[in-house]
Design a protein around this motif. Structure first.
Motif, short mmCIF file in Angstrom:
data_model
loop_
_atom_site.label_atom_id
_atom_site.label_comp_id
_atom_site.label_asym_id
_atom_site.label_seq_id
_atom_site.Cartn_x
_atom_site.Cartn_y
_atom_site.Cartn_z
N ALA A 183 0.84 -1.19 0.00
CA ALA A 183 0.00 0.00 0.00
C ALA A 183 0.87 1.24 0.00
O ALA A 183 1.72 1.41 0.89
N GLN A 184 0.69 2.10 -1.00
CA GLN A 184 1.46 3.34 -1.05
C GLN A 184 0.98 4.28 0.03
O GLN A 184 -0.21 4.57 0.14
N VAL A 185 1.89 4.76 0.84
CA VAL A 185 1.56 5.65 1.94
C VAL A 185 1.05 6.99 1.40
O VAL A 185 1.65 7.57 0.49
N ALA A 186 -0.05 7.45 1.94
CA ALA A 186 -0.57 8.76 1.57
C ALA A 186 0.33 9.83 2.16
O ALA A 186 0.29 10.11 3.36
N SER A 187 1.18 10.37 1.33
CA SER A 187 2.17 11.36 1.76
C SER A 187 2.53 12.24 0.58
O SER A 187 2.51 11.78 -0.57
N LYS A 188 2.87 13.49 0.85
CA LYS A 188 3.25 14.41 -0.22
C LYS A 188 4.71 14.27 -0.60
O LYS A 188 5.14 14.78 -1.63
N ALA A 189 5.48 13.59 0.23
CA ALA A 189 6.90 13.41 -0.04
C ALA A 189 7.27 11.94 0.14
O ALA A 189 6.53 11.15 0.72
N LYS A 190 8.44 11.57 -0.38
CA LYS A 190 8.88 10.18 -0.35
C LYS A 190 9.40 9.79 1.03
O LYS A 190 9.49 10.61 1.94
N LEU A 191 9.73 8.52 1.17
CA LEU A 191 10.08 7.98 2.48
C LEU A 191 11.40 8.55 3.01
O LEU A 191 11.52 8.82 4.21
N PHE A 192 12.39 8.73 2.13
CA PHE A 192 13.70 9.17 2.59
C PHE A 192 14.21 10.42 1.88
O PHE A 192 15.38 10.75 1.95
N SER A 193 13.31 11.11 1.15
CA SER A 193 13.71 12.35 0.48
C SER A 193 12.53 13.30 0.44
O SER A 193 11.39 12.92 0.71
N GLY A 194 12.83 14.54 0.05
CA GLY A 194 11.76 15.53 -0.03
C GLY A 194 11.12 15.61 -1.39
O GLY A 194 10.29 16.51 -1.64
N ALA A 195 11.44 14.68 -2.30
CA ALA A 195 10.84 14.70 -3.63
C ALA A 195 9.33 14.48 -3.53
O ALA A 195 8.84 13.73 -2.69
N ALA A 196 8.60 15.12 -4.44
CA ALA A 196 7.15 15.05 -4.42
C ALA A 196 6.66 13.66 -4.84
O ALA A 196 7.34 12.93 -5.56
N VAL A 197 5.47 13.34 -4.36
CA VAL A 197 4.80 12.09 -4.74
C VAL A 197 3.49 12.46 -5.41
O VAL A 197 2.72 13.27 -4.89
N GLY A 198 3.23 11.90 -6.55
CA GLY A 198 1.98 12.20 -7.23
C GLY A 198 1.89 11.45 -8.53
O GLY A 198 2.91 11.05 -9.12
N PHE A 199 0.65 11.27 -9.03
CA PHE A 199 0.42 10.52 -10.25
C PHE A 199 0.27 11.50 -11.41
O PHE A 199 -0.34 12.57 -11.27
N GLY A 200 0.85 11.16 -12.56
CA GLY A 200 0.63 11.97 -13.75
C GLY A 200 1.78 12.89 -14.11
O GLY A 200 1.73 13.58 -15.13
N ALA A 201 2.84 12.97 -13.29
CA ALA A 201 3.98 13.81 -13.62
C ALA A 201 4.74 13.21 -14.80
O ALA A 201 4.66 12.01 -15.08
N GLY A 202 5.49 14.06 -15.51
CA GLY A 202 6.30 13.57 -16.61
C GLY A 202 7.42 12.69 -16.12
O GLY A 202 7.78 12.71 -14.93
N PRO A 203 8.00 11.89 -17.00
CA PRO A 203 9.07 10.96 -16.60
C PRO A 203 10.21 11.67 -15.88
O PRO A 203 10.70 12.72 -16.32
N ASN A 204 10.59 11.12 -14.73
CA ASN A 204 11.74 11.60 -13.95
C ASN A 204 11.63 13.07 -13.53
O ASN A 204 12.65 13.76 -13.36
N GLU A 205 10.40 13.54 -13.32
CA GLU A 205 10.19 14.92 -12.85
C GLU A 205 10.12 14.99 -11.32
O GLU A 205 10.17 16.08 -10.76
N GLN A 206 9.96 13.84 -10.66
CA GLN A 206 9.82 13.82 -9.20
C GLN A 206 10.92 12.95 -8.61
O GLN A 206 10.65 11.95 -7.95
N VAL A 207 12.16 13.32 -8.87
CA VAL A 207 13.30 12.52 -8.46
C VAL A 207 14.33 13.42 -7.78
O VAL A 207 14.74 14.44 -8.34
N SER A 208 14.74 13.04 -6.57
CA SER A 208 15.82 13.76 -5.89
C SER A 208 17.13 13.01 -6.11
O SER A 208 17.14 11.88 -6.63
N LEU A 209 18.22 13.61 -5.68
CA LEU A 209 19.52 12.95 -5.80
C LEU A 209 19.57 11.68 -4.96
O LEU A 209 20.25 10.71 -5.31
#
Length: 501
Positions: free
Chosen positions: A29-55
Motif C-alpha cells: 500500500a502506497q503511503v498517503a504522503s506528499k513526499a517520499k520515504l527518505f527524500s523531499g521529492a514530491a509524490v503524485g500521479f501523472g507527472a512527466g518521466p523523472n520529474e519527481q526525483v531527488s539525488l
C-alpha cells in the motif's frame, strides 16, 4: 486472536482426488504522503518521466536518506487500525539486488525489526459470515522505479518517479482458504486504509497491489499445519506478484491452483518461484526462482539509526483514529436498526456511509438505505463514478424518502422523480410540483376509476370471488387509468370493498 480453524468448504477436484487451497497475501500500500520515504521529492500521479526525483532517489554517491516522520505516523495509524502490535523500536535494513529501476542497488526495507507486529482483521465473507485473518507484520519500505519497454524496439527506459515512494507491506498469515476469501480480505484491508487516510487504495494506479502466495494440499493437511506449525504439511507455495484488481486476484488463484495440481498429479514437483499474472491470457507465468532472505544479503542500513517511538506519541495517534469499518457497522445496526447486510454495504465506502447518515436523520433508515445502496449506487456505477463524486446532495434523498413516507408520492412515482432529480431538474419537491406527480389520495376520484373499470369488466369482477388474487389485474387497471398516481393502499381498500373481498 482465537486460533479456531474454519474447515475449508472449497475444494478442487483433481484426477486423483480433492485438493484444498492455502493462501497468504502481501499487500503493498502506497503511503498517503506528499513526499517520499527518505527524500523531499514530491509524490503524485501523472507527472512527466523523472520529474519527481531527488539525488537520494537517483542513488547519487554521498546522498544520505532522511526519514519522513509523516510516513512513520501513517504506518503507526495503520497498525493501530489493524489491531496490531506497534513496535516501539524498529530498524531499517538494506535488501540488496541489482536492477535498472533501483539505482542504489539496494532497497531500504525492514526485515528483522518491523514497525508493526502481529494483528488481526475481521473479514466479511461472501456468505455473510465473518472470519479472522492474522496479520504477521507491517513494515515500511521504499518503492522501486518503473521500466518502460514499449517505446522502442531496441531500448528500455527508466522512470524513477516512483523510486523512494513510501510503501507499507502488510503480510498476512496463511489463513485464507478460498479465492473469495482472498478477495474479501483485500477489500477489507483497502477499506480500512481509506478510512484511516493512510492510502488512497487506487488499484488502477498501482497504489495498492497484492502479492498472492498460493499452495495446494490434501484435505486434512492444513489442520495438521495449524496444530504443529510445520509447513511441511502444506504444498510448495508460489508467489504471484503485483496483482492490482480484485477480479485478477480471483482469476490468478484459480489458474495457479489448477496448474500446481496438474504438476503434482503428473508426478512432478512444484518449484518455489515468483510468477506474474497475465490478464489477457488468464494465466500465470514464471518470473524468477523464489529468493530467500540470504539471497538478498540483508544487513542493517548504516545510514539510518534504529527508529524508537515514544509511547505518548503512539497514544496520541490512537486517540486521533476515526471510527473504523467494524465499529461503524455495529453502530449503524444498533442506531438505525439496519440489517447486517445493509450495514456492510454502506460501510464499504466511507463516503457512502457518511452520505447515508446525513440523509437518514429523522427519516425511515431502511428506506434511505435502500435508495442509497440500490438506485443511487447503480446510477453512480453506470456513470463510472464513486461516492466521492456523487453530485446529488444527501438532502435530496432525504426529501424523496419524506415524500414517500407522507404519501405525497408512491414508491413507483419516486423512481420517476429520482430520474428528473438526477438530470438536474431541482429537488424532489420541485420536480413533483413541476411535473404534477403528486399521488392521488382523493378517494372519490379513485372510487370513480374503480367503478368504471368494474362496470366495463363484469365477468372479471365476478371471477374475483372465486379467485381473489385476480384483484391484481384490477389494481393494475386503476393505476393505469390514474397515470400511476393513485395511492396503491387506497386502491386496494376500495377494490376489496367493491368486489366483496
Amino acid at each position: 486472536m482465537t486460533d479456531t480453524i474454519k474447515p475449508s468448504t472449497f475444494t478442487i477436484q483433481g484426477r486423483t482426488g480433492p485438493w484444498e487451497l492455502v493462501m497468504g497475501l502481501e499487500i503493498h500500500a502506497q503511503v498517503a504522503s506528499k513526499a517520499k520515504l527518505f527524500s523531499g521529492a514530491a509524490v503524485g500521479f501523472g507527472a512527466g518521466p523523472n520529474e519527481q526525483v531527488s539525488l537520494v532517489d537517483a542513488g547519487f554517491p554521498g546522498m544520505l536518506p532522511t526519514l519522513n516522520k509523516h510516513c512513520v505516523e501513517q504506518a503507526v495509524r495503520t497498525g493501530l487500525g489493524l489491531r496490531a502490535q506497534i513496535n516501539r523500536r524498529s530498524q531499517f535494513d538494506r535488501k540488496n539486488y541489482f536492477y535498472p529501476d533501483l539505482p542504489t542497488g539496494y532497497q531500504i526495507s525492514q526485515l528483522f525489526h518491523p514497525i508493526v507486529g502481529e494483528g488481526v482483521v475481521e473479514v466479511e465473507g461472501e456468505d455473510g459470515q465473518f472470519f479472522n485473518v492474522g496479520i504477521e507484520r507491517l513494515h515500511l519500505e521504499q518503492d522501486a522505479g518503473k521500466l518502460i519497454h514499449d517505446l522502442s524496439p531496441t531500448e528500455s527506459f527508466v522512470d524513477l518517479n516512483r523510486a523512494g515512494t513510501a510503501l507499507m507491506e502488510i503480510v498476512s498469515r496463511p489463513d485464507l482458504r478460498t479465492p473469495d476469501e482472498a478477495v474479501a480480505y483485500v477489500k477489507k484491508i483497502r477499506t480500512i486504509l481509506i478510512y484511516l487516510g493512510t492510502c488512497d487504495g487506487d488499484m488502477e494506479k498501482g497504489n495498492l497491489r497484492a502479492d498472492v502466495n498460493v499452495s495446494v494440499c490434501r484435505p486434512g493437511q492444513y489442520e495438521k499445519f495449524k496444530a504443529t506449525g510445520d509447513f511441511s504439511h502444506l504444498g510448495t507455495r508460489c508467489e504471484i506478484k503485483n496483482v492490482n484488481s480484485f477480479r485478477f486476484i480471483n482469476q490468478a488463484i484459480h489458474y495457479e491452483a489448477r496448474r500446481q495440481i496438474e504438476i503434482i498429479e503428473d508426478g512432478g514437483k512444484v518449484d518455489q518461484e515468483t510468477r506474474l499474472f497475465d490478464p489477457g491470457k488468464g494465466e500465470t507465468r514464471s518470473m524468477r526462482s523464489k529468493e530467500e532472505a540470504m539471497d538478498y544479503r540483508y544487513f542493517p542500513d548504516p545510514d539510518l539509526l534504529p527508529l524508537e517511538l515514544e509511547q505518548a506519541w503512539i497514544d496520541e495517534i490512537r486517540a486521533s483514529l476515526p471510527e473504523l469499518p467494524d465499529e461503524k457497522r455495529r453502530r449503524l445496526m444498533a442506531d438505525y436498526g439496519l440489517s447486517q447486510y445493509d450495514a456492510i454495504v454502506l460501510i464499504s465506502e466511507q463516503a457512502k456511509a457518511d452520505y447515508f447518515e446525513a440523509a437518514a436523520k429523522g427519516r425511515d433508515a431502511k428506506l434511505v438505505a435502500n435508495w442509497v445502496t440500490n438506485e443511487l449506487s447503480a446510477r453512480l456505477t453506470a456513470e463510472g463514478k464513486d461516492f466521492g463524486e456523487n453530485p446529488l446532495p444527501a438532502a435530496h434523498v432525504a426529501q424523496l424518502v419524506e415524500l414517500i413516507e407522507t404519501g405525497v408520492i408512491s414508491s413507483k412515482i419516486a423512481k420517476e422523480v429520482f430520474d428528473h432529480v438526477w438530470n438536474g431538474e431541482g429537488s424532489p419537491a420541485e420536480v413533483v410540483d413541476t411535473h404534477g406527480l403528486k399521488q392521488v389520495t382523493d378517494t372519490v376520484a379513485i372510487e370513480k376509476a374503480v367503478d368504471d373499470i368494474i362496470a366495463a369488466n363484469p365477468d372479471k369482477a365476478a371471477a374475483v370471488a372465486e379467485k381473489p388474487q385476480a384483484i391484481g389485474w384490477f389494481v393494475g387497471q386503476v393505476m393505469k387509468a390514474t397515470g400511476g398516481k393513485a395511492n396503491p393502499a387506497a386502491v386496494n381498500d376500495i377494490l376489496k370493498a367493491k368486489l366483496g373481498l
